[in-house]
Design a protein around this motif. Structure first.
Motif, PDB file in Angstrom:
ATOM      1  N   ALA A 114      -3.693   0.791  13.051  1.00  0.00           N
ATOM      2  CA  ALA A 114      -4.982   1.442  13.301  1.00  0.00           C
ATOM      3  C   ALA A 114      -5.094   1.880  14.752  1.00  0.00           C
ATOM      4  CB  ALA A 114      -6.124   0.485  12.944  1.00  0.00           C
ATOM      5  N   GLU A 115      -4.618   1.043  15.669  1.00  0.00           N
ATOM      6  CA  GLU A 115      -4.687   1.409  17.076  1.00  0.00           C
ATOM      7  C   GLU A 115      -3.778   2.591  17.386  1.00  0.00           C
ATOM      8  OE1 GLU A 115      -4.894  -0.537  21.496  1.00  0.00           O
ATOM      9  OE2 GLU A 115      -4.314  -1.820  19.822  1.00  0.00           O
ATOM     10  N   ARG A 116      -2.579   2.580  16.818  1.00  0.00           N
ATOM     11  CA  ARG A 116      -1.664   3.706  17.038  1.00  0.00           C
ATOM     12  C   ARG A 116      -2.314   5.013  16.585  1.00  0.00           C
ATOM     13  NH1 ARG A 116       2.797   4.872  12.693  1.00  0.00           N
ATOM     14  NH2 ARG A 116       0.789   5.341  11.705  1.00  0.00           N
ATOM     15  N   ASP A 117      -2.902   5.012  15.388  1.00  0.00           N
ATOM     16  CA  ASP A 117      -3.513   6.238  14.869  1.00  0.00           C
ATOM     17  C   ASP A 117      -4.648   6.712  15.759  1.00  0.00           C
ATOM     18  OD1 ASP A 117      -1.739   6.080  12.777  1.00  0.00           O
ATOM     19  OD2 ASP A 117      -3.212   5.323  11.324  1.00  0.00           O
ATOM     20  N   ARG A 118      -5.420   5.799  16.259  1.00  0.00           N
ATOM     21  CA  ARG A 118      -6.552   6.176  17.108  1.00  0.00           C
ATOM     22  C   ARG A 118      -6.093   6.656  18.480  1.00  0.00           C
ATOM     23  NH1 ARG A 118      -8.018   3.308  13.009  1.00  0.00           N
ATOM     24  NH2 ARG A 118     -10.198   3.202  12.295  1.00  0.00           N
ATOM     25  N   LEU A 119      -5.052   6.056  19.014  1.00  0.00           N
ATOM     26  CA  LEU A 119      -4.520   6.536  20.291  1.00  0.00           C
ATOM     27  C   LEU A 119      -3.933   7.935  20.145  1.00  0.00           C
ATOM     28  CD1 LEU A 119      -2.838   3.319  21.751  1.00  0.00           C
ATOM     29  CD2 LEU A 119      -4.947   4.423  22.521  1.00  0.00           C
ATOM     30  N   GLU A 120      -3.332   8.205  19.007  1.00  0.00           N
ATOM     31  CA  GLU A 120      -2.825   9.558  18.770  1.00  0.00           C
ATOM     32  C   GLU A 120      -3.971  10.560  18.756  1.00  0.00           C
ATOM     33  OE1 GLU A 120      -0.633   9.224  15.125  1.00  0.00           O
ATOM     34  OE2 GLU A 120       1.244   8.705  16.150  1.00  0.00           O
TER      35      GLU A 120
END
Length: 256
Positions: free
Chosen positions: A42-48
């Motif tokens: 979830a964090e990876r997707d939001r940072l993207e």
């Protein structure tokens, strides 16, 4: 990039992931499996997504996932955590946080693909109770001694009222707007970035305001701050908050 064997383990903070810092301090790596792996995804997707905005946040340097263990490596955000500031810096920092939340909440919500409104988060709360994932020993003082099932009943009872109210206040929220998740320049006190964004998504603005005010008011965790600083945050943000919703979103946070 440095060999991960030489990275220093970070034990401060409340992340469920294992956190390590590069020898030169320029990067951090979070790793974990199970629920932690889900949060890292979830964090990876939001940072993207954040990389395409003007909102300051870490850059993704590397991502590894074998289906069981995930490792997210990101750049270090400059500055110091708001929770680490000395008392003389608090008024300026609180004003900066208020202005930053105003900026975050002004992002077009239609541009954000992540949903954190109550139709999403209340069912998550129920699942976490059913799976025994709610830490009853970590409830806020006013709910100390109560059971997760009891609090869930209160949350469900309040949901219809909160869902009616959230419709006029849906914005892009950080989702876990406590002091350690915002960094500032120690001299100018301007916010330099936000971290731990795995809960970011569209929700009632009171979600961020509630958790920020609770964090600021908690002098056990953040002794330089206190209740007057929490009120100053609202002044800087420029709204009159709904006390009932502030309490409701602190209740919701007990499950997440």
């Amino acid at each position: 990039m440095h060999s991960s064997d030489s990275w220093e383990q970070v034990t401060t903070g409340r992340s469920s992931a294992e956190v390590r810092r590069a020898p030169d301090g320029a990067a951090y790596a979070k790793s974990g499996s199970g629920i932690v792996r889900r949060d890292l995804l979830a964090e990876r997707d939001r940072l993207e997504w954040l990389a395409g905005t003007d909102l300051p946040s870490p850059r993704i340097l590397d991502w590894a996932d074998d289906g069981e263990l995930a490792v997210l490596t990101t750049s270090t955000v400059p500055g110091v955590a708001m929770s680490d500031l000395p008392a003389p810096s608090v008024p300026g920092a609180v004003r900066s946080l208020g202005h930053f939340l105003t900026r975050l909440h002004a992002v077009a919500r239609e541009s954000c693909p992540f949903e954190r409104w109550l139709a999403v988060t209340v069912p998550v709360a129920r699942v976490r109770v059913d799976q025994g994932l709610v830490d009853e020993d970590d409830f806020d003082d006013e709910r100390d001694g109560r059971s997760a099932e009891d609090l869930l009943d209160e949350l469900v009872d309040g949901r219809p009222r909160a869902e009616k109210l959230e419709l006029r206040d849906l914005v892009v929220c950080h989702g876990d707007a406590c002091l350690p998740n915002f960094l500032v320049d120690p001299d100018s006190l301007a916010v330099t970035g936000m971290i731990d964004v795995h809960r970011l998504g569209v929700a009632d603005r009171h979600l961020d305001l509630a958790l920020a005010m609770r964090s600021i008011s908690d002098t056990t965790l953040n002794p330089a701050y206190g209740a007057p600083a929490a009120e100053a945050l609202l002044t800087a943000y420029g709204v009159t908050a709904d006390p009932w919703r502030l309490d409701f979103y602190c209740l919701l946070d007990e499950f997440l």
